[in-house]
Design a protein around this motif. Structure first.
Motif, PDB file in Angstrom:
ATOM      1  N   VAL A  19       0.837  -1.207   0.000  1.00 32.68           N
ATOM      2  CA  VAL A  19       0.000   0.000   0.000  1.00 32.68           C
ATOM      3  C   VAL A  19       0.872   1.258   0.000  1.00 32.68           C
ATOM      4  N   GLU A  20       1.946   1.235   0.766  1.00 30.97           N
ATOM      5  CA  GLU A  20       2.796   2.417   0.919  1.00 30.97           C
ATOM      6  C   GLU A  20       3.846   2.556  -0.173  1.00 30.97           C
ATOM      7  N   GLY A  21       4.028   1.529  -1.011  1.00 30.71           N
ATOM      8  CA  GLY A  21       5.071   1.574  -2.034  1.00 30.71           C
ATOM      9  C   GLY A  21       6.464   1.582  -1.437  1.00 30.71           C
ATOM     10  N   ASP A  22       6.649   0.862  -0.327  1.00 32.19           N
ATOM     11  CA  ASP A  22       7.917   0.851   0.410  1.00 32.19           C
ATOM     12  C   ASP A  22       8.858  -0.214  -0.152  1.00 32.19           C
ATOM     13  N   GLY A  23       9.661   0.185  -1.128  1.00 30.03           N
ATOM     14  CA  GLY A  23      10.557  -0.742  -1.806  1.00 30.03           C
ATOM     15  C   GLY A  23      11.588  -1.388  -0.907  1.00 30.03           C
ATOM     16  N   ALA A  24      12.069  -0.669   0.105  1.00 30.37           N
ATOM     17  CA  ALA A  24      13.072  -1.246   1.003  1.00 30.37           C
ATOM     18  C   ALA A  24      12.493  -2.443   1.747  1.00 30.37           C
ATOM     19  N   ASP A  44       4.862 -12.145 -12.255  1.00 32.48           N
ATOM     20  CA  ASP A  44       5.947 -11.184 -12.081  1.00 32.48           C
ATOM     21  C   ASP A  44       7.067 -11.813 -11.272  1.00 32.48           C
ATOM     22  N   ARG A  45       8.271 -11.366 -11.559  1.00 32.99           N
ATOM     23  CA  ARG A  45       9.452 -11.741 -10.784  1.00 32.99           C
ATOM     24  C   ARG A  45       9.829 -10.538  -9.922  1.00 32.99           C
ATOM     25  N   LYS A  46      10.868 -10.661  -9.138  1.00 29.58           N
ATOM     26  CA  LYS A  46      11.234  -9.624  -8.168  1.00 29.58           C
ATOM     27  C   LYS A  46      11.450  -8.266  -8.831  1.00 29.58           C
ATOM     28  N   LEU A  53       5.965  -1.419  -7.871  1.00 33.15           N
ATOM     29  CA  LEU A  53       5.529  -1.006  -6.540  1.00 33.15           C
ATOM     30  C   LEU A  53       6.448  -0.038  -5.815  1.00 33.15           C
ATOM     31  N   ASP A  54       7.748  -0.079  -6.072  1.00 30.18           N
ATOM     32  CA  ASP A  54       8.702   0.721  -5.303  1.00 30.18           C
ATOM     33  C   ASP A  54       8.473   2.213  -5.528  1.00 30.18           C
ATOM     34  N   LYS A  56       5.767   3.843  -5.334  1.00 25.68           N
ATOM     35  CA  LYS A  56       4.478   4.173  -5.941  1.00 25.68           C
ATOM     36  C   LYS A  56       3.353   3.747  -5.011  1.00 25.68           C
ATOM     37  N   VAL A  57       2.325   4.531  -4.967  1.00 24.69           N
ATOM     38  CA  VAL A  57       1.134   4.170  -4.214  1.00 24.69           C
ATOM     39  C   VAL A  57       0.153   3.594  -5.226  1.00 24.69           C
ATOM     40  N   ALA A  58       0.254   2.283  -5.441  1.00 22.62           N
ATOM     41  CA  ALA A  58      -0.579   1.616  -6.448  1.00 22.62           C
ATOM     42  C   ALA A  58      -1.935   1.214  -5.876  1.00 22.62           C
ATOM     43  N   PHE A  59      -1.996   1.060  -4.560  1.00 20.79           N
ATOM     44  CA  PHE A  59      -3.241   0.655  -3.914  1.00 20.79           C
ATOM     45  C   PHE A  59      -3.700   1.727  -2.943  1.00 20.79           C
ATOM     46  N   ARG A  60      -4.976   2.036  -2.990  1.00 19.15           N
ATOM     47  CA  ARG A  60      -5.553   2.937  -2.000  1.00 19.15           C
ATOM     48  C   ARG A  60      -5.777   2.179  -0.696  1.00 19.15           C
ATOM     49  N   SER A  61      -6.131   0.894  -0.823  1.00 23.62           N
ATOM     50  CA  SER A  61      -6.315   0.076   0.381  1.00 23.62           C
ATOM     51  C   SER A  61      -6.212  -1.403   0.022  1.00 23.62           C
TER      52      SER A  61
END
Length: 123
Positions: A19-24, A44-46, A53-54, A56-61
């Motif tokens: 949700v947060e797009g936290d790539g780390a 998808d692979r890694k 996703l890294d 980016k906020v792809a999901f609102r919830s």
């Protein structure tokens, strides 16, 4: 039971980082060999996942329910219902109602996602 709680914490960390797009956090949670199956059949692979996703906020919830975790040695199988609101590039929202299967492996003392597959559920 402690391992079941540790797996549940990893699943929650994945939900939150998605949700947060936290790539780390995502980098730490994915194995290098992760295979991530979407409900539309795309795999998808890694590198693909991180590119999507890294930062980016792809999901609102994302809400996960009816979760069941089974730990078998250094592996865990997780099943849950996934309800998410995914943001489209045009500003619209796609609603996902899915059943998800995840396979986690314990590596270096941490639970990491090896595989995930999602299927669409009828509304």
């Amino acid at each position: 039971m402690p391992e079941t709680r540790a797996v549940a914490a990893a699943v929650e960390a994945l939900r939150k980082a998605t949700v947060e797009g936290d790539g780390a956090v995502l980098r730490r949670l994915f194995t290098d060999e992760v295979s991530f199956g979407h409900s539309n059949g795309k795999i998808d692979r890694k590198a693909d996942l991180l590119a999507t996703l890294d930062g980016k906020v792809a999901f609102r919830s994302i809400v996960q329910s009816d979760q069941v975790i089974e730990v078998v040695g250094a592996n865990a199988v997780v099943r849950h219902v996934f309800d998410g609101e995914r943001l489209r590039p045009d500003g619209g929202v796609n609603v996902n109602h899915l059943t998800v299967l995840q396979v986690w492996v314990k590596q270096g003392g941490d639970w990491r996602l090896l595989a995930r597959h999602a299927s669409t559920l009828a509304a």
